[in-house]
Design a protein around this motif. Structure first.
Motif, mmCIF file in Angstrom:
data_model
loop_
_atom_site.group_PDB
_atom_site.id
_atom_site.type_symbol
_atom_site.label_atom_id
_atom_site.label_comp_id
_atom_site.label_asym_id
_atom_site.label_seq_id
_atom_site.Cartn_x
_atom_site.Cartn_y
_atom_site.Cartn_z
ATOM 1 N N GLY A 153 0.846 -1.188 0.000
ATOM 2 C CA GLY A 153 0.000 0.000 0.000
ATOM 3 C C GLY A 153 0.884 1.241 0.000
ATOM 4 O O GLY A 153 2.101 1.149 0.182
ATOM 5 N N ASP A 154 0.262 2.396 -0.201
ATOM 6 C CA ASP A 154 1.043 3.626 -0.209
ATOM 7 C C ASP A 154 1.605 3.937 1.177
ATOM 8 O O ASP A 154 2.741 4.407 1.309
ATOM 9 C CB ASP A 154 0.225 4.807 -0.769
ATOM 10 C CG ASP A 154 -1.196 4.862 -0.239
ATOM 11 O OD1 ASP A 154 -1.704 3.830 0.239
ATOM 12 O OD2 ASP A 154 -1.810 5.936 -0.292
ATOM 13 N N GLY A 155 0.848 3.663 2.209
ATOM 14 C CA GLY A 155 1.371 3.857 3.560
ATOM 15 C C GLY A 155 2.459 2.834 3.843
ATOM 16 O O GLY A 155 3.538 3.150 4.355
ATOM 17 N N ASP A 156 2.160 1.617 3.497
ATOM 18 C CA ASP A 156 3.042 0.474 3.669
ATOM 19 C C ASP A 156 4.425 0.754 3.075
ATOM 20 O O ASP A 156 5.452 0.590 3.734
ATOM 21 C CB ASP A 156 2.361 -0.679 2.900
ATOM 22 C CG ASP A 156 2.845 -2.048 3.274
ATOM 23 O OD1 ASP A 156 3.389 -2.200 4.372
ATOM 24 O OD2 ASP A 156 2.666 -2.963 2.445
ATOM 25 N N VAL A 169 2.508 -0.914 -6.146
ATOM 26 C CA VAL A 169 1.974 -0.152 -5.013
ATOM 27 C C VAL A 169 0.529 0.246 -5.298
ATOM 28 O O VAL A 169 0.253 0.939 -6.280
ATOM 29 C CB VAL A 169 2.814 1.111 -4.726
ATOM 30 C CG1 VAL A 169 2.273 1.831 -3.491
ATOM 31 C CG2 VAL A 169 4.285 0.758 -4.529
ATOM 32 N N HIS A 170 -0.374 -0.220 -4.458
ATOM 33 C CA HIS A 170 -1.788 0.155 -4.566
ATOM 34 C C HIS A 170 -1.911 1.532 -3.924
ATOM 35 O O HIS A 170 -2.045 1.644 -2.711
ATOM 36 C CB HIS A 170 -2.686 -0.824 -3.821
ATOM 37 C CG HIS A 170 -2.583 -2.235 -4.312
ATOM 38 N ND1 HIS A 170 -3.656 -3.101 -4.251
ATOM 39 C CD2 HIS A 170 -1.559 -2.945 -4.856
ATOM 40 C CE1 HIS A 170 -3.282 -4.282 -4.742
ATOM 41 N NE2 HIS A 170 -2.016 -4.205 -5.105
ATOM 42 N N ASN A 171 -1.838 2.553 -4.748
ATOM 43 C CA ASN A 171 -1.790 3.915 -4.219
ATOM 44 C C ASN A 171 -3.189 4.523 -4.193
ATOM 45 O O ASN A 171 -3.673 5.050 -5.184
ATOM 46 C CB ASN A 171 -0.824 4.734 -5.090
ATOM 47 C CG ASN A 171 -0.622 6.134 -4.547
ATOM 48 O OD1 ASN A 171 -1.241 6.534 -3.560
ATOM 49 N ND2 ASN A 171 0.247 6.888 -5.199
ATOM 50 N N ASN A 172 -3.823 4.425 -3.013
ATOM 51 C CA ASN A 172 -5.183 4.984 -2.881
ATOM 52 C C ASN A 172 -5.157 6.322 -2.139
ATOM 53 O O ASN A 172 -6.193 6.834 -1.729
ATOM 54 C CB ASN A 172 -6.133 3.984 -2.218
ATOM 55 C CG ASN A 172 -5.569 3.462 -0.907
ATOM 56 O OD1 ASN A 172 -4.590 4.001 -0.395
ATOM 57 N ND2 ASN A 172 -6.182 2.424 -0.369
ATOM 58 N N GLN A 173 -3.970 6.835 -1.917
ATOM 59 C CA GLN A 173 -3.778 8.140 -1.278
ATOM 60 C C GLN A 173 -4.460 8.230 0.083
ATOM 61 O O GLN A 173 -4.895 9.299 0.516
ATOM 62 C CB GLN A 173 -4.261 9.270 -2.202
ATOM 63 C CG GLN A 173 -3.506 9.281 -3.541
ATOM 64 C CD GLN A 173 -3.923 10.450 -4.414
ATOM 65 O OE1 GLN A 173 -4.604 10.247 -5.415
ATOM 66 N NE2 GLN A 173 -3.548 11.648 -4.051
ATOM 67 N N ILE A 174 -4.539 7.081 0.762
ATOM 68 C CA ILE A 174 -5.202 7.043 2.078
ATOM 69 C C ILE A 174 -4.794 5.754 2.791
ATOM 70 O O ILE A 174 -4.305 4.837 2.156
ATOM 71 C CB ILE A 174 -6.756 7.091 1.896
ATOM 72 C CG1 ILE A 174 -7.465 7.623 3.140
ATOM 73 C CG2 ILE A 174 -7.328 5.727 1.507
ATOM 74 C CD1 ILE A 174 -7.466 9.117 3.231
ATOM 75 N N TYR A 175 -4.968 5.720 4.102
ATOM 76 C CA TYR A 175 -4.817 4.468 4.833
ATOM 77 C C TYR A 175 -6.187 3.805 4.856
ATOM 78 O O TYR A 175 -7.091 4.264 5.549
ATOM 79 C CB TYR A 175 -4.352 4.719 6.270
ATOM 80 C CG TYR A 175 -2.870 5.056 6.389
ATOM 81 C CD1 TYR A 175 -2.087 5.329 5.266
ATOM 82 C CD2 TYR A 175 -2.252 5.069 7.639
ATOM 83 C CE1 TYR A 175 -0.743 5.615 5.372
ATOM 84 C CE2 TYR A 175 -0.903 5.361 7.762
ATOM 85 C CZ TYR A 175 -0.146 5.634 6.625
ATOM 86 O OH TYR A 175 1.190 5.914 6.742
ATOM 87 N N GLY A 176 -6.346 2.747 4.084
ATOM 88 C CA GLY A 176 -7.639 2.075 4.003
ATOM 89 C C GLY A 176 -7.916 1.219 5.221
ATOM 90 O O GLY A 176 -8.889 1.410 5.941
ATOM 91 N N LEU A 177 -6.981 0.303 5.504
ATOM 92 C CA LEU A 177 -7.232 -0.689 6.555
ATOM 93 C C LEU A 177 -7.486 -0.046 7.908
ATOM 94 O O LEU A 177 -8.330 -0.501 8.666
ATOM 95 C CB LEU A 177 -6.051 -1.659 6.654
ATOM 96 C CG LEU A 177 -6.336 -2.902 7.486
ATOM 97 C CD1 LEU A 177 -7.119 -3.924 6.679
ATOM 98 C CD2 LEU A 177 -5.060 -3.541 8.000
HETATM 99 MG MG LIG Z 1 -3.364 3.143 1.047
#
Ligand SMILES: [Mg+2]
Ligand SMILES: Cc1ncc(C[n+]2csc(CCOP(=O)(O)OP(=O)(O)O)c2C)c(N)n1
Ligand code: SF4
Lengths: 535, 283
Positions: B90-93, B116-124
Motif C-alpha cells: 500500500g502507499d502507507g506500507d 503499489v496500490h496507491n489509494n492516497q489514504i490508509y484504508g485498513l
Molecule cells: Mg493506502
C-alpha cells in the motif's frame, strides 16, 4: 580493547603453560606507545614489572625501577629508514625482555606485509631484531621471568565473534544480513571475508529492521540465514523477531551485548540484555537463548542454534558480549565430529504422494513440514504474519487461533526443553560454596574456583544454554544449589538479571550476588576480592 | 499453460466497488498471459488492504509486516533468483512505514517488481492521511488538514535511476495489464505505482476524479530520457500521465553477486567436507 577508530586503545595479552581463561588487573609488562597509556595504566603494573616506553617520542622522561626507556622511533629510523616501524621495534623489545626468540614474530611480519614486498618485510624484521637486542641487553632483572621454552605445539587462536561466524559457516549458513554495530560487526566482517570461498551471500542492510526481514526472507526461501547486532540494533529488530515467531521461519540471531541504555558505552562490555532478549517480541512464541562462556562454546552452540532453529522452526539466539566477542583465546582443536547438520526442509521428492501441501499442518509435535518455495514441485508455500489456517491464509475464528497457538507454542515447548543441556559443574562435587554464572563470566569464575579449591570445597555452576532452562529430572541443579552452604550469583550487570530469571523460572532465590556494571569485564583480582568478602 | 482458474484464491474481504478488485484480476491475467505458473511466483506483501491481495490469488506467498515487503522480497530473490518475485504494498506500507526500504531497493536493483496500490489514504486503519494524500486532506487524524507536501514516488525513483518506473490506473485494466507484464518481464527493479480508488475512505480521489485526469504517455515517448521522465513525473492535479515513465538498463543485484551466478543459493548443497579446512586458518 576498542575497535572504534581514534581515542585510547589497548590490548591485554596473558599467557601461561597452563590454560588461561580470564583477564588480570595487574600486568608484568606495559608496552606504552603513547603518554596517555602510561598515565592510564601505570598503576596496573606489578611493582617488579616493567614499563617500556620511548622518552624521546613522548617528550617525557620517567624515573623509577619499572621504566625502561627504549628509543623505538630512533631505532626504527636508523634501522628501517622510517619511523612508522616504531611499533615493530616495540614488539621486538617485549620479546627481547622475555627472551622468547624472534622466529614467531618474523613469520607474522612476513605474513602481514606479504603484499608490500620483500624490502618492507626485511626492514620490519631488522627493526624487530634491533628492538629485541636493545631490550635484551638493557633489561636489569629479566632473568626473573624465567619463561620455559614453548613446546612448539601450534594452537588455534580465535575470538568470540570469529567462533560464532565459523559456527554459522560450518552449519550451512549461506546468508547473513546485518547493519554494522560494535561489537557484532566482527561476525559480518568474518562471514564477508569467507563469502567468495564458500559461496555465501552477505548483505549490509539499510537498517536493522531490514536486516532481520531480509534474513527471514532468505530463510523462508529455503536458505539457512542469520543476522546479528548489538542491543540497540536488536531493539529495532524486535517486530521482525515476532514475525519469525508467527510465520515459524527458522532464524538465528547473534546479540552481542554492550553497555546501554541507548548508545551507552559502545566499546565496552556488559551482560545487560538477557531479560530484553528473553522477553523481546510481542505475542507468545517459543525461542531459545544460548550464551557461550568461551569461543569454543560459541562455536558449538552456534551450530546447535542452527539445528534447533530449523528443527523447530523458531528463532534461536546466540547472545554474547563485547568481552567474549573480542577476546582471543587459544585451543588445541575444535572437534568437527561434534557438529550436527540435518536438513529439515522438504522438497519435491519428499512430498511425493502428498495431495495438498499445507505449510502449517497440525501435528503431534507442533512442527509442520517446511517446504522450499519453487523447489517443492507444484506445491505452494504460504506464510502469513496474520493468524492463519493450516494453509497459511488469514483467519479470525477462535477455534483455529487456539489450535495454532497450541501447535506453534505449547506443543513445541516441552520438546525444545528436552534438547537443552544441564549447566556445567566444575570443582568440588559436593561443594560448600557454589559460584553461579552465565555466558562470558565462565573463565574468570573457573580461575577463582581453582585458586580457592586448595583449601575449600568450592564449585562453579555455569549456564550457557539459558532458555528454556534444562529439565531438572536428570541433574537437579536447583536442589544442588539448595544443598550448598553459600551460593553466589555473579553477573556483569547492575540488576542481577540472571538471578531474577532463575527465580522467575524455578523459585530459587539467590541471597548473594556479585554484580559489576562499570562496563568492564571481571578480572581475576577484582572477582577474588569480592568473593573474599564472603569467606 | 496456466489458466486464470489456476490462480483463483480466497474470496476477497474488500469493500464492494474497491479498486483493489481490478488490480487483483489484472495481476492474474498478466501472469496467465505471460505463461507463468503459480509455483514460479512469490508474492510478498505487507499489511493493509493491499497487503491482503496474495490471499486472493494462488501462488507462493509471504505476507509479512507492515512496511517490510521489500527486504523480504529482495532476500528471497537473492536466495532463489529462479522465482518471479513480486512485492505488493500500500502507499502507507511502502512510502511511509517502509520508506527507507523503498529507497534502498531502488539502489540495489534486485530483479523484482513492486506494485503499489496507491489509494492516497490508509484504508485498513480507516482513513488517515498517507504520504500521497493531497495537502489539506481532512481526516479524523489530521485536525488541521494534512500538512505535509505529498510524496511523489515516481520523481524520487527517477532521480535515483530506478531501473523501471511506471504508473497505471485500476480503472483501465487493459493498460494496467500491459504495464504489469512489462514490469514483470523487465530485468531489474520495477516500480509500478497504481492509482487505486478507495471508495470508502477517500472521497476526493474517486474513480471519476482519476478518469477525468488520466491520460497515456505518447507512443513516441522515450523512457530512456531521465530529464524528460522527471518532468513528466512532476505532472499531477489537472492532468495525470500514466505509462512507463523511465527505464534504465543496468545489472541486477543478483547478477552482481558472483556467488550465485551459476546456481541459485537455495540449490547449493552443503557438506562438512567443503568447510572442514576453515579451522586451519586459525592455527
Ligand atoms: Mg493506502
Ligand atoms: C508496525 C505497524 N504499524 C501500524 C500498523 C497498522 N496499520 C496497518 S495497515 C496501515 C496503513 C494502511 O495503509 P496503506 O499501507 O496505504 O494500505 P491500504 O490499506 O490503504 O491498502 C496501518 C497504519 C501495523 N499493522 N503495523
Ligand atoms: S477501505 Fe478502501 S481500500 Fe480498503 S477495501 Fe475498502 S475501499 Fe478498498
Amino acid at each position: 580493547m576498542s575497535r572504534i577508530r581514534g581515542g585510547h586503545n589497548f590490548y591485554q595479552v596473558r599467557f601461561s603453560d597452563r590454560k588461561v581463561l580470564a583477564s588480570k588487573e595487574i600486568v608484568d609488562i606495559l608496552l606504552a606507545l603513547d603518554l596517555n597509556t602510561i598515565e592510564i595504566h601505570k598503576n596496573s603494573v606489578k611493582e617488579e614489572g616493567f614499563i617500556l616506553y620511548d622518552s624521546e617520542s613522548m617528550k617525557k622522561k620517567f624515573e623509577g625501577a619499572q621504566f625502561i626507556d627504549i628509543p623505538f622511533r630512533k631505532i626504527a629510523f636508523d634501522v628501517g629508514k622510517n619511523s612508522v616501524m616504531a611499533n615493530t621495534v616495540a614488539t621486538g623489545s617485549v620479546l627481547g625482555l622475555l627472551d622468547l626468540g624472534l622466529d614467531v614474530l618474523n613469520d607474522i611480519l612476513k605474513m602481514t606485509f606479504r603484499g608490500k614486498g620483500e624490502e618492507i618485510i626485511e626492514k620490519n624484521i631488522a627493526c624487530a631484531e634491533a628492538g629485541y637486542n636493545y631490550a635484551h641487553s638493557n633489561c636489569p632483572r629479566c632473568e626473573a621471568f624465567g619463561i620455559p621454552e614453548p613446546d612448539g605445539k601450534k594452537l588455534l587462536l580465535i575470538d568470540g565473534v570469529q567462533a560464532i561466524g565459523m559456527g554459522a559457516l560450518v552449519s550451512g549458513c549461506k546468508f547473513y544480513s546485518a547493519y554494522p554495530m560494535s561489537p557484532s560487526t566482527g561476525i559480518l566482517n568474518y562471514l564477508a571475508s569467507r563469502a567468495e570461498e564458500y559461496g555465501l551471500v552477505i548483505e549490509q542492510a539499510e537498517d536493522e529492521i531490514s536486516a532481520i526481514n531480509m534474513t527471514i526472507g532468505a530463510s523462508f526461501a529455503g536458505v539457512r540465514a542469520m543476522t546479528g547486532s548489538s542491543g540497540g540494533g536488536f531493539a529495532l529488530m524486535v517486530e521482525g523477531l515476532s514475525l519469525a515467531g508467527i510465520t515459524e521461519t527458522p532464524l538465528v540471531v547473534a546479540e552481542m551485548q554492550r553497555p546501554g541504555p541507548a548508545t551507552g558505552l559502545p566499546t565496552r562490555t556488559e551482560q545487560g540484555d538477557l531479560l530484553f532478549v528473553l522477553y523481546a517480541g510481542h505475542g507468545e512464541f517459543p525461542r531459545v537463548i544460548f550464551e557461550p562462556g568461551t569461543p569454543e562454546q560459541a562455536f558449538y552452540l552456534t551450530n546447535k542454534a542452527f539445528e534447533l532453529s530449523e528443527k523447530y522452526q523458531i528463532p534461536v539466539f546466540i547472545q554474547s558480549d563485547q568481552y567474549l566477542g573480542e577476546s582471543e583465546w587459544t585451543f588445541e582443536n575444535f572437534d568437527f565430529e561434534r557438529l550436527v547438520y540435518n536438513d529439515y526442509r522438504v522438497r519435491e521428492k519428499d512430498l511425493e504422494g502428498v495431495e495438498e501441501y499445507k505449510r502449517y499442518k497440525y501435528s503431534d509435535t507442533g512442527v509442520s513440514p517446511l517446504a522450499v518455495p519453487g523447489e517443492a514441485g507444484k506445491h505452494l508455500v504460504v506464510a502469513d504474519s496474520d493468524e492463519h489456517d493450516e494453509e497459511g491464509h488469514i483467519i479470525e475464528d477462535s477455534e483455529t487461533r487456539i489450535k495454532m497457538v497450541q501447535k506453534r507454542l505449547l506443543k513445541k515447548l516441552p520438546l525444545i526443553k528436552k534438547e537443552i543441556e544441564a549447566p556445567l559443574l566444575y570443582g568440588d562435587p559436593s561443594p560448600e560454596i557454589v559460584l553461579v554464572g552465565h555466558g562470558s563470566t565462565y573463565g574468570v569464575i573457573k580461575e577463582i574456583v581453582d585458586i580457592y579449591s586448595k583449601d575449600r570445597k568450592i564449585a562453579m555452576m555455569h549456564f550457557s544454554q539459558i532458555y528454556p532452562l534444562p529439565e531438572q529430572d536428570g541433574f537437579d541443579y536447583i536442589e544442588f544449589l539448595k544443598n550448598a552452604g553459600l551460593v553466589i550469583s555473579i553477573e556483569n550487570n547492575a540488576s542481577g538479571q540472571f538471578a531474577k530469571f532463575i527465580r522467575a523460572e524455578t523459585g530459587f532465590e539467590f541471597t548473594h550476588q556479585i554484580l559489576k556494571y562499570d562496563g568492564r569485564p571481571f578480572t581475576i583480582e577484582n572477582l577474588k576480592e569480592e568473593v573474599d568478602a564472603y569467606l | 499453460m496456466p489458466t486464470s482458474e489456476d490462480y483463483e484464491g480466497q474470496v476477497p474481504a474488500w469493500c464492494p466497488g474497491c479498486g483493489n478488485f481490478q488490480i487483483l484480476s489484472t495481476i492474474k491475467q498478466a501472469l496467465v498471459e505471460l505463461g507463468i505458473e503459480p509455483w514460479e511466483v512469490l508474492l510478498v506483501s505487507g499489511i493493509g488492504q493491499a497487503g491482503k491481495l496474495p490471499h486472493y490469488i494462488k501462488c507462493h506467498t509471504f505476507n509479512g509486516l507492515h512496511g517490510r515487503t521489500l527486504p523480504v522480497a529482495t532476500a528471497a530473490k537473492l536466495a532463489n533468483h529462479s522465482l518471479h518475485v513480486i512485492a505488493v504494498a500500500g502507499d502507507g506500507d511502502c512510502y511511509a512505514e517502509g520508506g527507507n526500504h523503498f529507497l534502498h531497493a531502488i539502489r540495489r536493483s534486485p530483479n523484482i517488481s513492486l506494485f503499489v496500490h496507491n489509494n492516497q489514504i490508509y484504508g485498513l486503519t480507516k482513513g488517515q492521511a498517507s504520504p500521497t494524500s493531497a495537502k489539506g486532506t481532512h481526516t479524523p487524524a489530521q485536525p488541521f488538514g494534512y500538512l505535509a507536501h505529498p510524496f511523489n514516488p515516481l520523481s524520487l525513483a527517477i532521480s535515483q535511476e530506478c531501473s523501471f518506473v511506471a504508473r497505471g490506473f485500476a480503472g483501465d485494466q487493459e493498460h494496467l495489464k500491459e504495464l504489469m507484464k512489462a514490469a514483470i518481464t523487465h530485468r531489474g527493479f520495477s516500480l509500478l505505482d497504481i492509482l487505486q480508488p478507495c471508495v470508502t475512505f477517500n472521497k476526493i480521489n474517486t474513480f471519476k476524479w482519476y478518469r477525468e485526469r488520466v491520460y497515456k504517455l505518447d507512443d513516441d515517448y522515450d523512457p530512456y530520457n531521465q530529464i524528460k521522465a522527471f518532468e513528466k513525473a512532476l505532472e499531477w492535479e489537472d492532468k495525470i500521465p500514466n505509462g512507463i515513465f523511465y527505464k534504465k538498463d543496468k545489472e541486477t543485484l543478483e547478477e552482481m553477486v558472483p556467488t550465485i551466478h551459476e546456481t541459485p543459493l537455495v540449490r547449493k548443497k552443503f557438506s562438512f567436507e567443503d568447510v572442514k579446512h576453515e579451522i586451519e586458518k586459525f592455527y
